[in-house]
Write an enzyme that holds these catalytic residues in place. Structure first.
Site, PDB file in Angstrom:
ATOM      1  N   GLY A  12       0.818  -1.201   0.000  1.00 33.75           N
ATOM      2  CA  GLY A  12       0.000   0.000   0.000  1.00 33.75           C
ATOM      3  C   GLY A  12       0.849   1.247   0.000  1.00 33.75           C
ATOM      4  N   GLY A  15       0.638   8.869   2.696  1.00 25.65           N
ATOM      5  CA  GLY A  15       1.308  10.162   2.651  1.00 25.65           C
ATOM      6  C   GLY A  15       2.759  10.104   3.081  1.00 25.65           C
ATOM      7  N   MET A  16       3.104   9.108   3.903  1.00 25.57           N
ATOM      8  CA  MET A  16       4.469   9.021   4.402  1.00 25.57           C
ATOM      9  C   MET A  16       5.375   8.195   3.513  1.00 25.57           C
ATOM     10  SD  MET A  16       4.170   8.596   8.521  1.00 25.57           S
ATOM     11  CE  MET A  16       5.896   8.107   8.575  1.00 25.57           C
ATOM     12  N   GLY A  17       4.811   7.213   2.821  1.00 28.89           N
ATOM     13  CA  GLY A  17       5.672   6.358   2.027  1.00 28.89           C
ATOM     14  C   GLY A  17       4.941   5.147   1.503  1.00 28.89           C
ATOM     15  N   LYS A  33       7.811  -0.148   5.920  1.00 28.85           N
ATOM     16  CA  LYS A  33       7.378   1.149   5.402  1.00 28.85           C
ATOM     17  C   LYS A  33       8.624   1.938   4.995  1.00 28.85           C
ATOM     18  CE  LYS A  33       4.349   3.557   7.750  1.00 28.85           C
ATOM     19  NZ  LYS A  33       3.813   4.424   8.827  1.00 28.85           N
ATOM     20  N   ASP A 127      -4.595   9.528  14.361  1.00 28.26           N
ATOM     21  CA  ASP A 127      -5.121   9.261  13.012  1.00 28.26           C
ATOM     22  C   ASP A 127      -5.801   7.897  12.957  1.00 28.26           C
ATOM     23  OD1 ASP A 127      -5.693   9.897  10.391  1.00 28.26           O
ATOM     24  OD2 ASP A 127      -3.816   9.079   9.611  1.00 28.26           O
TER      25      ASP A 127
END
Length: 580
Positions: A12, A15-17, A33, A127
């Site tokens: 997947g 926004g972070m990576g 990640k 979040d």
């Protein structure tokens, strides 16, 4: 490759990576990640990333995907977490519709348990949303502390609006200092979404949604009454009026459950077995899940997920030598073939079914419920139970040595997780996708000295893993598994608390249509020594000195590794005392 991890495929993007499925240096699986390079070069982001790692390492593992490693290589930052097999909540609701009854309550308890662990480490998730809840075979797992912040002076003073608009708390929208109550609010929104299939404040532009969050109440129409009142309190506009994560558990489970107790409740409820927590704690009276005395399954996976090759691998040197004798009484020391074509045997279950298996006690009656394919962690053999069959419960067990006549005391039947049947003396075990089916023999180890378990088996359809297990606990699902895959890899795995830790392997062996697995589980002082042979060749030997399991049940298991069922025929099954 990054940090010694071999990236296999993309899981997947965010926004972070990018999140990848990866092989660890020890050969197990993990989720890695890889942070976007432009972020990793930003000193402010790096500081936040360092906080994420520090925060995540402090969080207890209950209903979360724990962090295993982190680092920076050639200017690229990465974070390694346990790989959780299963869809996220957003995908599941989108594809299969809202949850109801037992599944919804189990979800509510599981996410509340994760928040309890997160807040207990002094962290605010910030979040929490459906895509950050993965549905493993053993229950929900909360992931991605990518914008979590430690509860300290700096985070309380932060004015940054971070998070997903649809599930933000009013104070988060206004940019006010946050407390754990913001996560509780998001919990309410996530449960409302899961139970209705709608966003609690509707769709539209972010500004429209944020306005409704501050000004209006959530739309809870159609949400099950069993959780609606708790969700309403969790989504109070005033943070001071919201319950804590512990209070959520108190209201949902009853009493004052610990995270460990709540995790067991989730696993039992996820199985549809009517959970009753240790010490008398169960889902509150009147709950759709509090239907009867179920039995929990705590395997591994289960990422818990029960998948082979999960993180936490400990490699040990292989053993040499011949497999222990598992022949008849007159053949000591001979590596006898157990049960060949003419041997009695076959397919019967002892009333246990599940991805990481929760055995079912005799006399338990469980009502039928709608179940999603992924909600299969510790499933019940509904057909057998509803028919009123009394399953083996440990009394009058055969004595050692034991050789299976599968038609005697092994359960046969069908369930959502698969089926078992007899075919000419062969025990056929069909495990459905997303399930780990494990079945007990009507035999338990009577001696602390240990046993040798052997079985001859053939993969008939599909692809996956299968084998035997020892030292099983009917209440927790703890056990040692000796597994061979369709490709010929063999391994020894310890199942505990919804997860599997590979103690040895995987070892590449000669691929064969028929496989004879011999497993030795022997007590030596304060440790358990585990040895495995496949088709008379040594796979290896390892030991467990970390809270080793005592004598218990033995049996067979199977699990598919694709989207189609796997069918395994067990031709024989034998148990003898371990000697030497």
């Amino acid at each position: 490759m990054i940090g010694g991890y071999a990236l296999r495929r993309e899981l997947g993007r965010g926004g972070m990576g990018v999140v990848h499925l990866a092989a660890t240096p020890a050969g197990s699986l993990a989720a890695v990640k890889v942070i976007h390079p432009h972020l990793a070069r930003d000193p402010a982001f790096r500081r936040r990333f360092d906080r994420e790692v520090a925060a995540a390492r402090r969080v207890a593992r209950f209903c979360t995907a724990p962090v295993l490693d982190a680092g920076v290589e050639d200017g690229v930052a990465y974070l390694v977490t346990e790989y959780v097999r299963g869809p996220d909540l957003a995908q599941a609701v989108r594809e299969q519709g809202p949850l109801t009854g037992a599944n919804l309550e189990a979800l509510a308890v599981g996410i509340a348990t994760a928040l309890h662990a997160i807040h207990g480490a002094g962290v605010i998730h910030r979040d929490l949303k459906p895509s950050n809840v993965l549905l493993s075979p053993l229950g929900p797992r909360v992931i991605d502390f990518g914008i979590a912040q430690l509860v300290d002076t700096e985070s309380l003073a932060s004015q940054a609006i971070l998070g997903t608009p649809a599930f933000m708390a009013p104070e988060q929208v206004r940019g006010e200092p946050l407390t754990p109550a913001a996560d509780v609010y998001a919990w309410g929104g996530v449960i409302a979404f899961a139970g209705t299939g709608r966003l609690p404040f509707g769709g539209g532009s972010p500004s429209e949604v944020l306005y409704r969050i501050v000004s209006d109440g959530p739309n809870l129409e159609g949400l099950d009454e069993s959780v609606r009142a708790v969700v309403e309190r969790a989504m109070a506009k005033d943070p001071a009026r919201r319950p804590s994560a512990q209070r959520l558990l108190d209201e949902l489970v009853g009493g004052r459950p610990t995270p460990a107790t709540a995790s067991q409740v989730v696993e039992r409820a996820w199985a549809g077995g009517g959970p009753v927590a240790p010490g008398g704690a169960g889902l509150r009276e009147g709950s759709a899940v509090a239907a009867g005395p179920g039995v929990a399954g705590k395997p591994g996976a289960t990422g818990g997920s029960g998948a082979p090759g999960e993180p936490g691998v400990v490699r040990r040197p292989g053993a040499s030598g011949e497999p222990p004798a598992v022949g008849g009484p007159g053949a000591p020391g001979e590596p006898a073939v157990v049960g060949g074509p003419g041997a009695p045997g076959g397919s019967a279950l002892s009333g246990e079914a599940a991805v990481a298996g929760a055995p079912v006690r005799s006399g338990v009656t469980v009502a039928r419920r709608r179940r999603w394919p992924w909600a299969a962690g510790v499933a019940v053999l509904v057909a057998v139970l509803v028919s009123g069959v009394t399953l083996y419960a440990g009394s009058g067990a055969p004595t050692s040595p034991y050789r299976a006549g599968f038609a005697e005391s092994w359960a046969v039947g069908a369930s959502d997780g698969g089926s078992t049947e007899l075919d000419g003396g062969v025990y056929l075990l069909t495990a459905n996708p997303g399930w780990r089916l494990w079945k007990s023999a009507p035999f338990s180890e009577g001696s602390a000295g240990g046993v040798v378990v052997s079985s001859r088996m053939r993969l008939r359809e599909g692809s996956g893993e299968f084998g035997v297990w020892c030292r099983g606990d009917a209440d927790t699902g703890d056990r040692y598994e000796f597994t061979v895959t369709a490709s010929g890899e063999a391994s020894i795995t310890k199942r505990h608390d919804g997860r599997g830790v590979v103690l040895h392997g995987p070892v590449r062996m000669r691929k064969s249509a028929d496989n004879r697995v011999v497993a030795r589980c022997a007590q030596q002082g304060e440790r358990v020594v585990l040895g495995m042979w496949l088709n008379e060749e040594p796979v290896g030997e390892t030991e467990d000195a970390q809270d080793p399991y005592g004598p218990g049940a033995v049996g067979v298991h199977a699990a598919p590794d694709t989207a189609t069922p796997v069918l395994v025929g067990f031709q024989s099954f034998e148990v003898r005392p371990a000697e030497g």
